[in-house]
Motif scaffolding. Structure first.
Motif, PDB file in Angstrom:
ATOM      1  N   ARG A 233       0.835  -1.204   0.000  1.00 24.11           N
ATOM      2  CA  ARG A 233       0.000   0.000   0.000  1.00 24.11           C
ATOM      3  C   ARG A 233       0.867   1.250   0.000  1.00 24.11           C
ATOM      4  O   ARG A 233       2.089   1.175   0.158  1.00 24.11           O
ATOM      5  CB  ARG A 233      -0.911   0.010   1.219  1.00 24.11           C
ATOM      6  N   ARG A 234       0.227   2.379  -0.168  1.00 29.07           N
ATOM      7  CA  ARG A 234       0.901   3.681  -0.078  1.00 29.07           C
ATOM      8  C   ARG A 234       0.697   4.216   1.324  1.00 29.07           C
ATOM      9  O   ARG A 234      -0.439   4.260   1.820  1.00 29.07           O
ATOM     10  CB  ARG A 234       0.292   4.695  -1.046  1.00 29.07           C
ATOM     11  N   GLY A 235       1.764   4.646   1.975  1.00 33.16           N
ATOM     12  CA  GLY A 235       1.635   5.239   3.304  1.00 33.16           C
ATOM     13  C   GLY A 235       1.161   6.672   3.192  1.00 33.16           C
ATOM     14  O   GLY A 235       1.241   7.296   2.126  1.00 33.16           O
ATOM     15  N   ALA A 236       0.651   7.194   4.281  1.00 32.73           N
ATOM     16  CA  ALA A 236       0.215   8.594   4.300  1.00 32.73           C
ATOM     17  C   ALA A 236       1.444   9.490   4.158  1.00 32.73           C
ATOM     18  O   ALA A 236       2.555   9.082   4.509  1.00 32.73           O
ATOM     19  CB  ALA A 236      -0.496   8.879   5.613  1.00 32.73           C
ATOM     20  N   PRO A 237       1.272  10.715   3.633  1.00 33.40           N
ATOM     21  CA  PRO A 237       2.423  11.622   3.502  1.00 33.40           C
ATOM     22  C   PRO A 237       3.072  11.849   4.869  1.00 33.40           C
ATOM     23  O   PRO A 237       2.385  11.948   5.884  1.00 33.40           O
ATOM     24  CB  PRO A 237       1.804  12.926   2.986  1.00 33.40           C
ATOM     25  N   LEU A 238       4.412  11.922   4.869  1.00 36.92           N
ATOM     26  CA  LEU A 238       5.115  12.175   6.123  1.00 36.92           C
ATOM     27  C   LEU A 238       4.966  13.644   6.486  1.00 36.92           C
ATOM     28  O   LEU A 238       5.002  14.512   5.617  1.00 36.92           O
ATOM     29  CB  LEU A 238       6.594  11.793   5.981  1.00 36.92           C
ATOM     30  N   GLY A 239       4.790  13.928   7.768  1.00 37.26           N
ATOM     31  CA  GLY A 239       4.523  15.303   8.183  1.00 37.26           C
ATOM     32  C   GLY A 239       5.747  15.986   8.743  1.00 37.26           C
ATOM     33  O   GLY A 239       6.877  15.523   8.578  1.00 37.26           O
ATOM     34  N   SER A 240       5.497  17.099   9.425  1.00 34.31           N
ATOM     35  CA  SER A 240       6.594  17.833  10.051  1.00 34.31           C
ATOM     36  C   SER A 240       6.605  17.528  11.552  1.00 34.31           C
ATOM     37  O   SER A 240       5.751  16.806  12.059  1.00 34.31           O
ATOM     38  CB  SER A 240       6.420  19.328   9.795  1.00 34.31           C
TER      39      SER A 240
END
Ligand code: SF4
Length: 425
Positions: A233-240
């Protein structure tokens, strides 16, 4: 104990690194979890055997500074007696695991990840085939709570999933492809991916030392395949990075976050925090990768007392201008530096804060290596022969926009950058 490490190694306690102000002795703290008594023991060691200063590292470890040839052996003996040192330099070097700072406490976490953290460290220490991992190769285990590690660099990243079962999403560095594994499989999966890293890196003329570089060079597919599974799967965008300072409350979990400019903590402040953790909190300190220490279990009245008694080096206000700057240890702590980076950064902090209301806007580096911040910053000043080169929106190693600036010229440049007209080379 062995001598100082070869170039490229990260310092530990058993393999300390010599710097401009003596040996740098880094303690790898499992999960960033420190009891008040351990914190007091570390503070005493820093006072008795170092120069009384400690750094909170970007990997949530503590390092003592200013240890001498004469005090090093007794320091290591004392740390060993307090159970704060590994059995070998290889074991301490490979235990490069960062965990969510509120592991086991945060009600918004998917589950308690502490068992996974211990199990991974145990595997890294006991499996000698992993001891050749590059010194900066690190693992992150995120509990899925609000204090997310997604802005923290990691070569192999595990994120606890909120799907009812104890499972992790696994990612390679900052890649968005993810596999899903049972929590119990984490040490095996970490080992398999680390060995796949070796295998794929060996195919390169210049073997990369970080997963992100290897993925960029050879792609992720071969690494997943060599490890024996594939991303689903695609992971959620990495944040700050989150903002952990001040009094925070999450369900039944309260904590007080206290920051330190450049992550530099005096031995007195560390011992004082240990006392406060005992009197007002749960008796534990949690180290974070964000230059802050959390005191879990502190309520509003405890927080008020602690903040009112804190010394000037303790930062409780997230808008404090000192949090707008980051700097390496600079001269005289590092032989490569020609300026007082931290002193200069503090002098520029109010202007740096005027560039943006939150986050780090200014990185002051003693040389182009940029140890304090590998990532780009809005403004980076790099020391060269006692003056600074200025890089806009880049890293310390990037081409400068302005050169040979003294501190006043840096002030002028920052003022211009904060103005609507900006600055032009
Ligand atoms: S960036 Fe350069 S001057 Fe600063 S600590 Fe690293 S090597 Fe030393």
């Amino acid at each position: 104990m062995t001598a100082a490490p070869p170039k490229g190694w990260c310092p530990g306690a058993l393999r300390p690194m010599i710097s401009g102000d003596g040996y740098l002795v880094r303690l790898r703290i499992t999960g960033g979890m420190v009891s008040a008594s351990a914190a007091r023991a570390i503070a005493r060691c820093a006072q008795d055997f170092g120069n009384g200063l400690l750094d909170l590292s970007a990997r949530a470890n503590l390092q003592m500074r200013g240890v001498t040839e004469a005090t090093l052996p007794v320091l290591v003996e004392t740390l060993q007696a307090n159970g704060l040192v590994d059995e070998s330099p290889e074991a301490e070097a490979v235990r490069n695991v960062i965990a969510s700072p509120l592991a086991g406490l945060a009600p918004d976490a998917a589950f308690d990840i502490r068992g996974s953290v211990y199990a991974l460290e145990q595997r890294l220490v006991s499996d000698a085939t992993l001891h050749d991992l590059p010194s900066k190769f690190g693992f992150a285990i995120d509990d899925g709570g609000g204090l997310s590690l997604s802005g923290v660099s990691a070569d192999i990243r595990f994120l606890a999933l909120h799907d009812g079962a104890p499972r992790f999403e696994v990612r390679l560095a900052d890649g968005d492809e993810a596999a899903v594994i049972e929590a119990a499989a984490l040490p095996d999966v970490a080992g398999a991916l680390a060995r796949a890293f070796f295998e794929e890196a060996r195919q390169c003329d210049l073997p990369p030392r970080r997963m992100a570089k290897l993925v960029a060079t050879r792609g992720a597919e071969g690494i997943w395949r060599a490890a024996g599974f594939s991303p689903a799967r695609r992971g959620a965008p990495l944040g700050s990075s989150p903002q952990p300072l001040g009094l925070n409350s999450l369900g039944a979990c309260n904590w007080l976050g206290l920051g330190f400019a450049f992550g530099r903590v005096s031995a007195q402040s560390l011992a004082w925090l240990a006392d406060k953790a005992e009197h007002h909190g749960s008796g534990e300190l949690r180290l974070t990768p964000w230059r802050a220490i959390l005191l879990p279990g502190v309520d509003a009245s405890g927080a008020e007392k602690i903040i009112s008694q804190a010394s000037a080096d303790v930062i409780a206000d997230p808008s404090d201008a000192r949090l707008a700057v980051i700097a390496c240890s600079g001269h005289p702590s590092c032989a490569s530096a020609t300026t007082l980076t931290q002193q200069d950064a503090l002098a520029l902090a109010p202007l740096a804060r005027s560039l943006a209301p939150s986050g780090v806007t200014l990185h002051v580096s003693g040389c182009a290596k940029g140890c304090a911040r590998p990532a780009p910053a809005r403004v980076t000043l790099v020391a060269r022969d006692g003056l600074y080169d200025l890089i806009s929106a880049g890293r310390a190693s990037d081409a400068p926009m302005l050169q040979n600036l003294d501190l006043n010229a840096c002030r002028t440049a920052l003022r211009s950058m904060a103005s609507p007209e900006g600055i032009h080379p």
